[in-house]
Design a protein around this motif. Structure first.
Motif, mmCIF file in Angstrom:
data_model
loop_
_atom_site.group_PDB
_atom_site.id
_atom_site.type_symbol
_atom_site.label_atom_id
_atom_site.label_comp_id
_atom_site.label_asym_id
_atom_site.label_seq_id
_atom_site.Cartn_x
_atom_site.Cartn_y
_atom_site.Cartn_z
ATOM 1 N N MET A 1 0.853 -1.175 0.000
ATOM 2 C CA MET A 1 0.000 0.000 0.000
ATOM 3 C C MET A 1 0.898 1.237 0.000
ATOM 4 S SD MET A 1 -3.019 -1.386 0.142
ATOM 5 C CE MET A 1 -2.511 -2.919 -0.605
ATOM 6 N N ASP A 2 1.032 1.854 -1.155
ATOM 7 C CA ASP A 2 1.839 3.077 -1.268
ATOM 8 C C ASP A 2 0.901 4.253 -1.013
ATOM 9 O OD1 ASP A 2 3.302 5.275 -2.028
ATOM 10 O OD2 ASP A 2 3.848 4.513 -4.012
ATOM 11 N N THR A 3 1.012 4.829 0.177
ATOM 12 C CA THR A 3 0.044 5.833 0.619
ATOM 13 C C THR A 3 0.582 7.246 0.456
ATOM 14 O OG1 THR A 3 0.918 5.758 2.864
ATOM 15 C CG2 THR A 3 -0.868 4.240 2.351
ATOM 16 N N TRP A 4 -0.104 8.046 -0.317
ATOM 17 C CA TRP A 4 0.263 9.465 -0.433
ATOM 18 C C TRP A 4 -0.620 10.289 0.486
ATOM 19 C CZ3 TRP A 4 -2.329 13.933 -1.153
ATOM 20 C CH2 TRP A 4 -1.560 15.088 -1.347
ATOM 21 N N GLN B 1 -0.209 13.888 3.626
ATOM 22 C CA GLN B 1 0.624 14.956 4.175
ATOM 23 C C GLN B 1 0.236 15.224 5.622
ATOM 24 O OE1 GLN B 1 -0.973 18.100 1.434
ATOM 25 N NE2 GLN B 1 1.161 18.176 0.772
ATOM 26 N N THR B 2 1.105 15.953 6.317
ATOM 27 C CA THR B 2 0.777 16.421 7.660
ATOM 28 C C THR B 2 -0.609 17.082 7.635
ATOM 29 O OG1 THR B 2 3.128 16.874 7.949
ATOM 30 C CG2 THR B 2 1.615 17.870 9.545
ATOM 31 N N GLU B 3 -0.849 17.843 6.594
ATOM 32 C CA GLU B 3 -2.074 18.618 6.480
ATOM 33 C C GLU B 3 -3.324 17.756 6.289
ATOM 34 O OE1 GLU B 3 0.756 19.107 4.936
ATOM 35 O OE2 GLU B 3 1.257 21.234 4.772
ATOM 36 N N GLY C 1 6.794 15.029 -7.113
ATOM 37 C CA GLY C 1 7.545 15.649 -6.010
ATOM 38 C C GLY C 1 7.022 17.037 -5.725
ATOM 39 N N ARG C 2 7.700 17.751 -4.856
ATOM 40 C CA ARG C 2 7.258 19.068 -4.422
ATOM 41 C C ARG C 2 7.470 20.101 -5.522
ATOM 42 N NH1 ARG C 2 4.200 19.163 0.076
ATOM 43 N NH2 ARG C 2 4.588 21.386 -0.124
ATOM 44 N N ILE C 3 6.555 21.053 -5.589
ATOM 45 C CA ILE C 3 6.720 22.143 -6.544
ATOM 46 C C ILE C 3 7.241 23.393 -5.838
ATOM 47 C CG2 ILE C 3 5.040 21.426 -8.266
ATOM 48 C CD1 ILE C 3 2.961 23.165 -6.814
ATOM 49 N N TYR D 1 11.960 12.999 5.306
ATOM 50 C CA TYR D 1 11.690 14.126 6.205
ATOM 51 C C TYR D 1 11.476 15.383 5.390
ATOM 52 C CZ TYR D 1 13.585 11.124 9.861
ATOM 53 O OH TYR D 1 13.817 10.087 10.723
ATOM 54 N N ARG D 2 10.513 16.150 5.835
ATOM 55 C CA ARG D 2 10.159 17.364 5.095
ATOM 56 C C ARG D 2 10.893 18.559 5.702
ATOM 57 N NH1 ARG D 2 3.793 18.731 4.444
ATOM 58 N NH2 ARG D 2 3.914 20.971 4.164
ATOM 59 N N LEU D 3 11.748 19.181 4.919
ATOM 60 C CA LEU D 3 12.542 20.312 5.418
ATOM 61 C C LEU D 3 12.359 21.502 4.485
ATOM 62 C CD1 LEU D 3 15.810 18.294 6.127
ATOM 63 C CD2 LEU D 3 14.220 19.171 7.854
HETATM 64 C C1 WT7 Z 1 4.800 15.203 1.357
HETATM 65 C C2 WT7 Z 1 4.155 15.358 2.718
HETATM 66 C C3 WT7 Z 1 2.356 11.725 5.039
HETATM 67 C C4 WT7 Z 1 3.259 11.260 6.010
HETATM 68 C C5 WT7 Z 1 4.695 11.505 5.738
HETATM 69 C C6 WT7 Z 1 5.024 12.766 5.044
HETATM 70 C C7 WT7 Z 1 5.441 13.439 -0.028
HETATM 71 C C8 WT7 Z 1 4.238 11.518 1.080
HETATM 72 C C9 WT7 Z 1 4.135 10.062 -0.541
HETATM 73 C C10 WT7 Z 1 3.958 8.966 -1.437
HETATM 74 C C11 WT7 Z 1 4.952 10.264 -3.118
HETATM 75 C C12 WT7 Z 1 4.767 11.232 -1.032
HETATM 76 C C13 WT7 Z 1 4.656 14.447 -0.831
HETATM 77 C C14 WT7 Z 1 3.826 15.167 0.218
HETATM 78 N N1 WT7 Z 1 4.817 12.108 -0.001
HETATM 79 N N2 WT7 Z 1 3.826 10.286 0.758
HETATM 80 N N3 WT7 Z 1 3.378 7.817 -1.040
HETATM 81 N N4 WT7 Z 1 4.376 9.114 -2.718
HETATM 82 N N5 WT7 Z 1 5.168 11.326 -2.310
HETATM 83 O O1 WT7 Z 1 4.270 13.874 5.489
HETATM 84 O O2 WT7 Z 1 6.104 15.457 5.983
HETATM 85 O O3 WT7 Z 1 3.762 16.288 5.563
HETATM 86 O O4 WT7 Z 1 5.166 15.372 3.695
HETATM 87 O O5 WT7 Z 1 5.484 13.956 1.301
HETATM 88 O O6 WT7 Z 1 5.550 15.337 -1.431
HETATM 89 O O7 WT7 Z 1 3.423 16.460 -0.152
HETATM 90 P P1 WT7 Z 1 4.827 15.302 5.246
#
Ligand code: WT7
Length: 634
Positions: A411-414, A416-418, A516-518, A527-529
């Motif tokens: 399960m590849d889950t997309w 975000q924190t939001e 990816g991120r824009i 990790y999101r930085l």
């Molecule tokens: C960003 C959010 C959600 C918990 C961990 C991250 C990237 C997250 C995937 C995925 C491709 C992904 C996106 C997103 N991302 N899951 N399965 N495939 N990209 O949470 O730190 O809020 O980051 O993580 O770019 O916007 P986060």
């Protein structure tokens, strides 16, 4: 049911026995039902699966969009659903949490034991003057007391703000100040790779810089010597031994829309944003997504190998599994300590049935070869998961073949924190394509659009957008509602769509491929930085006049950080200074933010309005065309 129609590309169809076992067996039908009437659908789920002190008057209130409200008028507390209600059923005696420390110590909490500890600590916090709506910062290693602290806050209606234990002084200080926390909960140190991360020491430095903390509560984990400030600092175990630590402490009745927690995340510019989630909608979203996507059943042993300090841990270590009455595993330390088979040995030891982790961890463990996992009995596994960044197909296939023995769907889950919980994800009944998070979760309206909001053609890149509200959505940025609107809802304001900040493609089968991120967010090991935060850490060193930071693709970590620095007069670039600056960033922000390389330069490409054009730096590193330079100053 498995899709009959022939799909494009490398497709893994679900095995009939997997589908037969699953909570949701017909994705199309459930998705259609949910999308047809969101309020009706989520109202039904909410009414059937949780205990509310008082029902809602309105399931979804969109009058003041994008400030949506879910379950308006309802009274609830997420901790009542995660713990209290289980005291009346057989779940009471079940393992809620199986903890293994890095040194090898273990501890199991039944639901009743966890409820007991949480109630006691909740009453300690109350006795210390923490009230409903107050913010409490939690800065700890991956130990059970971290979970107890979060739940104790939620139980009394305080808003927890967990700061990841891998962050350091300035990152912690900034988050304490922004949230105006009066209480900090920390621990002496945390075990990592056989050494101790000195968390209390970092906490002391951060509290010295901040003006709001009145009390610090410290858990003894490693037994190392720490400095305790008289009149400000208390040992957790001392407080828990006092008569004020009352195991019968009542759970605060909350409005469904009352804040549950804030969690800081990096955004495009400036300081990190405090994402705010609530008791009602978040409860429904996290637990329903976990139940349907990972098919959680009473007999499962669920292991989300994330850190509770990130949203993945908040949602899928702490809240969702407890609400579902599931058994969770939590491991304190590094996957490779003392040997690269630690994780695989834990799966065998505890009979883990579902493993949820990040591509970077899979790639990291893949490096050591198949003999490490092959030494262990992984036959209990039945489902696997991935999160944090796109998973490259090679890592996906390795995970599928070597760990899942070709029988466990991934399960590849997309999300975000939001978003609070999963948004684009397969369900066990959905055919998989390695590298694609597949389709929207039922009821989620996702699309990929161009600049003007028109859907792009198949396989063309565009903006990912979410077109309708969902119960687990963030409600605002704490203390900055304008930024909430600006950041997420202004790009497609006319249409009223949410902008996650990712680019993506959609293929012929409607499968989503997140690219990816824009924005100026860098994903390092998942990790999101934010570039802005790392840059300001660099500039806070007396040698640096100006800094720019970019992410450079890396096979193992997804991206690594490359920094460019303009030095102040009197300083000269050297290898020694490069080391000093890297250590400085690690000290201020945390080791995860440490640049891999620093280049000393005389100037940086900027727009005429003075904005650094990071894309030019990036194109140069990647050997790509720098593109349109019309806005460049020189
Ligand atoms: C960003 C959010 C959600 C918990 C961990 C991250 C990237 C997250 C995937 C995925 C491709 C992904 C996106 C997103 N991302 N899951 N399965 N495939 N990209 O949470 O730190 O809020 O980051 O993580 O770019 O916007 P986060």
């Amino acid at each position: 049911m498995a899709d009959e129609k022939k799909m494009v590309g490398e497709v893994y169809y679900p095995a009939p026995e997997v589908v037969a076992h699953a909570h949701i067996r017909d994705y199309e039908k459930v998705h259609a039902d949910a999308s047809a009437d969101l309020a009706k659908f989520w109202g039904k789920v909410a009414a059937e699966n949780y205990e509310w002190f008082q029902p809602w008057e309105q399931t979804l209130d969109d009058d003041n969009a994008p400030f949506y409200k879910w379950f308006k008028g309802a009274k609830v507390n997420i901790v009542h659903n995660a713990l209290d209600r289980h005291m009346r059923t057989a779940v009471r005696n079940k393992a809620a949490l199986i903890f293994e420390g890095e040194p090898g110590d273990t501890k199991v909490y039944t639901y009743q034991q966890l409820h007991y500890q949480v109630s006691k600590f909740a009453s300690v916090l109350r006795a210390m003057g923490v009230q409903k709506g107050d913010r409490v910062t939690i800065y700890m290693g991956r130990i059970p007391e971290l979970i107890i602290a979060m739940l104790a806050c939620a139980k009394i209606g305080a808003i927890h703000s967990v700061v990841y234990g891998g962050f350091s002084t300035e990152a912690l200080h900034e988050r304490i100040d922004d949230s105006q926390s009066k209480v900090l909960i920390t621990c002496d140190g945390a075990w990592l790779r056989g050494t101790i991360i000195e968390l209390k020491k970092i906490a002391n430095e951060a509290v010295d810089r901040s003006g709001t903390i009145q009390s610090v509560i410290c858990v003894k984990r490693t037994g190392m010597d720490v400095e305790m400030v008289q009149g400000r600092d208390y040992w957790y175990h001392d407080l828990m031994a006092l008569p004020i630590a009352d195991p019968t402490a009542p759970t605060q009745v909350m409005d469904a829309e009352d804040p549950l927690f804030i969690l800081y995340t990096s955004g495009t510019t400036g300081k990190p944003k405090a994402i705010l989630h609530t008791h009602g909608g978040y409860m429904v979203w996290t637990s329903t997504t976990l139940k349907w996507v990972f098919d959680i059943k009473p007999e499962d042993v669920w292991w989300c190998a994330a850190d509770p300090g990130w949203i993945t841990g908040h949602s899928y270590i702490v809240y969702a599994p407890l609400i579902l009455g599931a058994t969770s595993v939590m491991y304190e330390g590094a996957p490779t300590y003392p040997y690269p088979d630690r994780w695989w040995s834990l799966i065998a030891k505890y009979g883990v049935t579902i493993l949820y982790t990040a591509p970077t961890a899979i790639r990291g463990l893949m490096r050591f070869g198949e003999s490490w996992p092959n030494k262990h009995d992984l036959s209990t596994l039945r489902l696997l998961g991935s999160v944090g960044e796109p998973i490259n197909p090679e890592a996906w296939r390795w995970y599928h073949r070597v760990i899942g023995k070709e029988k466990c769907p991934i399960m590849d889950t997309w999300w975000q924190t939001e978003t609070g919980g999963f948004m684009i994800t397969p369900l066990p009944c959905v055919p998989l394509k390695p590298g694609s998070a597949t389709r929207a979760f039922p009821g989620v309206d996702i699309d990929v659009v161009d600049e003007d909001g028109h859907p792009v053609a198949a396989n063309e890149e565009g903006f990912l957008v979410i077109k309708s509200p969902w119960p687990g959505m963030l409600r605002t940025i704490f203390g900055d509602p304008d930024r909430y609107v600006q950041q997420y809802w202004s790009r497609f304001a006319e249409q009223g769509w949410y902008l996650p900040g990712d680019s993506a493609k959609k293929d012929e089968d409607g499968y989503i491929w997140v690219i990816g991120r824009i924005d100026d967010v860098i994903k390092v090991s998942g990790y999101r930085l934010g570039t802005a935060e790392i840059e300001s850490a660099l500039v806070s060193h007396s040698a640096v006049a100006e800094a720019a930071v970019i992410g450079v693709p890396d096979e193992l970590r997804g991206n690594i950080i490359k920094a460019y620095c303009i030095l102040r007069q009197g300083w000269e670039g050297s290898e020694k200074l490069e080391h000093m600056l890297k250590d400085h960033v690690a000290h201020e922000m945390g080791p995860i933010a440490k640049p891999s390389t620093i280049e000393f330069v005389d100037n940086l490409p900027k727009t005429r309005s003075g904005k650094i054009m990071r894309r030019i730096l990036k194109a140069r590193v990647m050997g790509q065309d720098v593109g349109d330079l019309s806005t460049l100053a020189d």
